[in-house]
Design a protein around this motif. Structure first.
Motif, PDB file in Angstrom:
ATOM      1  N   ARG A 209       0.830  -1.184  -0.160  1.00 26.39           N
ATOM      2  CA  ARG A 209      -0.140   0.033   0.133  1.00 26.39           C
ATOM      3  C   ARG A 209       0.909   1.292   0.130  1.00 26.39           C
ATOM      4  O   ARG A 209       0.375   2.394  -0.108  1.00 26.39           O
ATOM      5  N   ASP A 210       2.046   0.839   0.268  1.00 22.97           N
ATOM      6  CA  ASP A 210       3.013   2.297   0.190  1.00 22.97           C
ATOM      7  C   ASP A 210       3.489   2.518  -1.085  1.00 22.97           C
ATOM      8  O   ASP A 210       4.251   1.723  -1.669  1.00 22.97           O
ATOM      9  N   ALA A 211       3.262   3.645  -1.592  1.00 21.59           N
ATOM     10  CA  ALA A 211       3.748   4.089  -2.866  1.00 21.59           C
ATOM     11  C   ALA A 211       5.165   4.495  -2.928  1.00 21.59           C
ATOM     12  O   ALA A 211       5.727   4.422  -3.797  1.00 21.59           O
ATOM     13  N   TYR A 212       5.703   4.683  -1.697  1.00 17.56           N
ATOM     14  CA  TYR A 212       7.112   4.912  -1.625  1.00 17.56           C
ATOM     15  C   TYR A 212       8.046   3.933  -1.521  1.00 17.56           C
ATOM     16  O   TYR A 212       9.165   4.042  -1.374  1.00 17.56           O
TER      17      TYR A 212
ATOM     18  N   ALA B  62      -9.214   1.379 -16.865  1.00 17.13           N
ATOM     19  CA  ALA B  62      -9.517   0.065 -17.105  1.00 17.13           C
ATOM     20  C   ALA B  62      -8.877  -1.009 -16.297  1.00 17.13           C
ATOM     21  O   ALA B  62      -9.311  -1.932 -16.317  1.00 17.13           O
ATOM     22  N   HIS B  63      -7.791  -0.629 -15.493  1.00 17.98           N
ATOM     23  CA  HIS B  63      -7.042  -1.559 -14.771  1.00 17.98           C
ATOM     24  C   HIS B  63      -7.988  -1.992 -13.603  1.00 17.98           C
ATOM     25  O   HIS B  63      -7.487  -2.774 -13.043  1.00 17.98           O
TER      26      HIS B  63
ATOM     27  N   ALA C  58      -3.393  11.723  -2.443  1.00 15.41           N
ATOM     28  CA  ALA C  58      -4.004  10.565  -2.750  1.00 15.41           C
ATOM     29  C   ALA C  58      -3.166   9.312  -2.640  1.00 15.41           C
ATOM     30  O   ALA C  58      -3.618   8.251  -1.809  1.00 15.41           O
ATOM     31  N   LYS C  59      -1.986   9.268  -2.938  1.00 12.92           N
ATOM     32  CA  LYS C  59      -1.128   8.128  -3.006  1.00 12.92           C
ATOM     33  C   LYS C  59       0.034   7.941  -2.531  1.00 12.92           C
ATOM     34  O   LYS C  59       0.772   6.957  -2.231  1.00 12.92           O
ATOM     35  N   MET C  60       0.705   8.996  -1.944  1.00 15.17           N
ATOM     36  CA  MET C  60       1.805   8.908  -1.283  1.00 15.17           C
ATOM     37  C   MET C  60       1.823   9.267   0.215  1.00 15.17           C
ATOM     38  O   MET C  60       0.762   9.795   0.712  1.00 15.17           O
ATOM     39  N   ARG C  61       2.629   8.536   1.034  1.00 13.81           N
ATOM     40  CA  ARG C  61       2.520   8.579   2.333  1.00 13.81           C
ATOM     41  C   ARG C  61       3.773   9.520   2.827  1.00 13.81           C
ATOM     42  O   ARG C  61       4.738   9.169   2.465  1.00 13.81           O
TER      43      ARG C  61
ATOM     44  N   ALA D 147      -9.252   6.380  -8.717  1.00 17.88           N
ATOM     45  CA  ALA D 147      -8.955   6.084 -10.253  1.00 17.88           C
ATOM     46  C   ALA D 147      -7.522   5.335 -10.690  1.00 17.88           C
ATOM     47  O   ALA D 147      -7.108   4.725 -11.442  1.00 17.88           O
ATOM     48  N   LEU D 148      -6.600   5.793  -9.640  1.00 15.06           N
ATOM     49  CA  LEU D 148      -5.286   5.297  -9.821  1.00 15.06           C
ATOM     50  C   LEU D 148      -4.805   4.302  -9.102  1.00 15.06           C
ATOM     51  O   LEU D 148      -4.880   4.030  -7.758  1.00 15.06           O
ATOM     52  N   PRO D 149      -4.857   2.757  -9.481  1.00 12.13           N
ATOM     53  CA  PRO D 149      -4.443   1.890  -8.773  1.00 12.13           C
ATOM     54  C   PRO D 149      -2.918   1.756  -8.449  1.00 12.13           C
ATOM     55  O   PRO D 149      -1.842   2.198  -9.049  1.00 12.13           O
ATOM     56  N   TYR D 150      -2.747   1.444  -7.043  1.00 13.14           N
ATOM     57  CA  TYR D 150      -1.252   1.221  -6.466  1.00 13.14           C
ATOM     58  C   TYR D 150      -0.465   0.511  -7.542  1.00 13.14           C
ATOM     59  O   TYR D 150       0.845   0.795  -7.555  1.00 13.14           O
TER      60      TYR D 150
END
Lengths: 332, 306
Positions: free
Chosen positions: A8-11, B19-20, B128-131, B194-197
């Motif tokens: 789950r970590d994008a980094y 579509a992913h 949204a996607k970065m920690r 919309a953006l999968p990991y």
């Protein structure tokens, strides 16, 4: 490093390294350090523009307003600031025009927000039906959102004109044709509220519609199995499900009505706008601020008005929060 | 009451998601998600009345802009467009520097839109996607800034702009609005769904650095939302009145400022003012006719008034 498990970590650092030769180990550590720096710094770099712009042009001026409010600053020589303490606040708080503006802002706010949100709720309910050309109706309802405050205020200025106004012409047939809308205390507030309602109802309608479509249909089925009529379903299912959205639109509309400026400024055309009518009957706080700062050229009192607006906003926020808490607890 | 199948294509709203990832739940933009009763004649009549009310003032702008002032203000006002439209447009053009105002409005709205799209997509992606440390608090900060009216900071802002040498220039209108809290929020909402990991992971495995990922993974996925945000931002920047009215002057106005000054002059000619209003509204009406569906969907998914 496992590559197959999606973390789950994008980094998560990229999986490299296990097969490198000792010869380029040093380069690898340097590179992986770069990677790590990239991962640590990137998110901050990406959000930095927002905070830099907001800090420079939002937060810093907001605080600095308080400092200016304690000084005498004139439009003609903005570099000369003279300390006057609470004089500016004293001046506006003892100005009856300020209190007129406060009550006008409040009254117009209520007169525009309440009907606007009620109509939006009903409209959203209608648009939630299965309709022919539903996208067409939604777009038509939203069209006023495309007009600017300036254009809207100017058209409605024509509609509400005393002589030759469209509304008076229409009212003429029922014998009510000689209202001087902009001159009356209540009628001018009605006129301004109509402009606000016209521009924003469609917008709120779509927000309500989005929320309505998120209500699970099993709730309606259960209700109809229990014998609830359409009206009962609307009251007992739709409205409770929409409560957070309704609260949200109330907050947003309240903040919006604090800012009313173009509508009163342009209602009558000519030079009456800067004072909100010949008896300040439709002067809002923003117009009052504009008049002090940009029409009369006294920036100090204008800054004091801004801080008075902040205080009012906080009071309204507190009231909103209390109502929200009350609504939440009483609903359970 | 019918339950529509979750596979039915969305009737409006944002274009189909990447579509992913197949949507797991019914999209909230789908007409089938809520109550699906058929609208009776009453619904159509009520909507028609509201629709006429929505469009009438715009029609009246056109009528008033195509007559002389005396005709517009006559005891019985005209109801059909007259033949003075081009004469009035011409008069408005020369009286209010409308040519310059149009160019200025295009520059201002264009710059603000481009910058907002770029910066808000970056920030939205990060949120949204970065920690990172402080993410939640910073996002709360972003949302809180939505509640601060611009009125609170205009006095020092005006003085700052004079100090910077931007007084009366377009920079003073462009720079304070380069990024919007609403835009950050909007892009975050869209990208977190919309953006999968997996896509980001894959790019990382291929050795892409973070900015490369933004360019080749995030931007393509974000494009539909960027289009909607772009239109909303353009509409707002084009229509902005309060701060431009204070910051700009008669020699260098945007369309809205020119319009305000035209009407605030001592003897405004009504039909010329309306011709100006028509010029300022028409471009956006065209945008609305062409992109109405996307804008409607964008507001329904964004749900924040800016």
């Amino acid at each position: 490093m496992a590559t197959s498990t999606p973390t789950r970590d994008a980094y998560a650092p990229p999986p490299r390294g296990s097969q490198h030769t000792p010869a380029d180990a040093r380069r690898q550590t340097w590179r992986s350090r770069l990677w790590r720096f990239d991962d640590k710094a990137s998110p901050y770099a990406y959000i930095a523009p927002f905070f830099l712009v907001f800090g420079a042009f939002g937060l810093y001026p907001l605080v600095y307003t308080g400092w200016i409010a304690l000084h005498r600053v004139e439009m003609t020589g903005m570099n000369q600031m003279e300390w006057v303490g609470w004089d500016n606040f004293d001046r506006i708080l003892h100005d009856s025009e300020f209190w007129t503006a406060v009550s006008n802002t409040f009254l117009i706010g209520v007169m525009s927000t309440v009907p606007q949100l009620l109509v939006a709720l009903g409209l959203a309910h209608l648009l939630n039906y299965k309709l022919r050309a539903s996208t067409f109706w939604r777009t038509v309802v939203l069209t006023p959102y495309a007009t600017s405050v300036a254009s809207a205020a100017l058209v409605f200025a024509l509609v509400f004109r005393a002589d030759g106004g469209l509304l008076n012409w229409a009212l003429h047939f029922v014998g009510l044709g000689d209202t001087n809308w902009a001159n009356g205390h209540w009628t001018s507030k009605i006129a301004i509220s109509v402009i606000v309602i016209w521009r924003w109802t469609g917008y709120n309608t779509l927000i309500y519609l989005a929320a309505m479509q998120a209500v699970p249909s099993d709730l309606y089925e259960a209700a109809s199995l229990d014998g609830a009529s359409r009206w009962q379903q609307f009251r007992k299912v739709t409205i409770p499900s929409l409560r957070p959205t309704i609260l949200f639109t109330i907050v947003i509309s309240t903040i919006g009505s604090m800012q009313l400026f173009g509508e009163p400024l342009l209602l009558e055309g000519g030079t009456l706008g800067a004072t909100g009518g010949n008896e300040n009957q439709y002067e809002t706080l923003s117009v009052y601020l504009y008049n002090y700062g940009w029409n009369l050229g006294h920036l100090g009192p204008a800054a004091a008005v801004a801080w008075a607006m902040l205080a009012l906003l906080l009071i309204i926020a507190a009231v909103n929060w209390l109502i929200g808490r009350f609504v939440r607890t009483s609903a359970v | 009451m019918t339950i529509t199948s979750p596979t039915k294509a969305p009737e409006l709203g944002l274009p189909a998601r990447s579509a992913h990832r197949a949507p797991k739940r019914a999209s909230r933009f789908k007409p089938g998600a809520g109550q699906q009763l058929k609208g009776g004649p009453f619904a159509y009549i009520a909507l028609a009345v509201v629709g006429i009310g929505s469009l009438l003032p715009l029609y009246w702008t056109l009528v008033a802009a195509s007559h002389t002032q005396d005709e517009v203000l006559a005891t019985t006002p005209p109801f059909l467009p007259g033949d003075r439209l081009f004469h009035n447009l011409d008069a408005a053009w020369t009286q209010a520097h409308l040519g310059k105002a149009i160019v200025n409005s295009v520059i201002v709205a264009g710059c603000i839109t481009a910058a907002t799209l770029f910066f808000c997509t970056l920030a939205g992606y990060a949120f949204a996607k970065m920690r990172f440390r402080g993410r939640g608090a910073l996002m709360t900060g972003v949302i809180l800034t939505l509640t601060i009216p611009p009125q609170l900071s205009v006095v020092p802002l005006f003085m700052m702009m004079a100090d910077l040498g931007w007084g009366g220039n377009l920079e003073s209108v462009i720079f304070p609005t380069l990024v919007s809290a609403f835009g950050v929020f909007f892009m975050r909402q869209y990208l977190s769904e919309a953006l999968p990991y997996e896509l980001i992971e894959a790019a990382k495995i291929d050795g892409a650095n973070n900015f490369r990922i933004v360019l080749s993974v995030v931007l393509p996925v974000a494009r539909p939302a960027m289009m909607v945000l772009g239109m909303l931002t353009f509409v707002q920047a084009w229509n902005d009145f309060f701060w431009p009215y204070l910051a700009l002057n008669q020699q260098n106005p945007t369309l809205q400022v020119a319009l305000g000054q035209l009407s605030a002059s001592y003897t405004p000619d009504t039909s010329i003012v309306m011709a100006g209003a028509l010029i300022s509204t028409l471009p956006l009406l065209v945008v609305f006719v062409v992109f109405g569906k996307q804008i409607v969907g964008g507001i329904m998914s964004g749900a924040v008034k800016g």
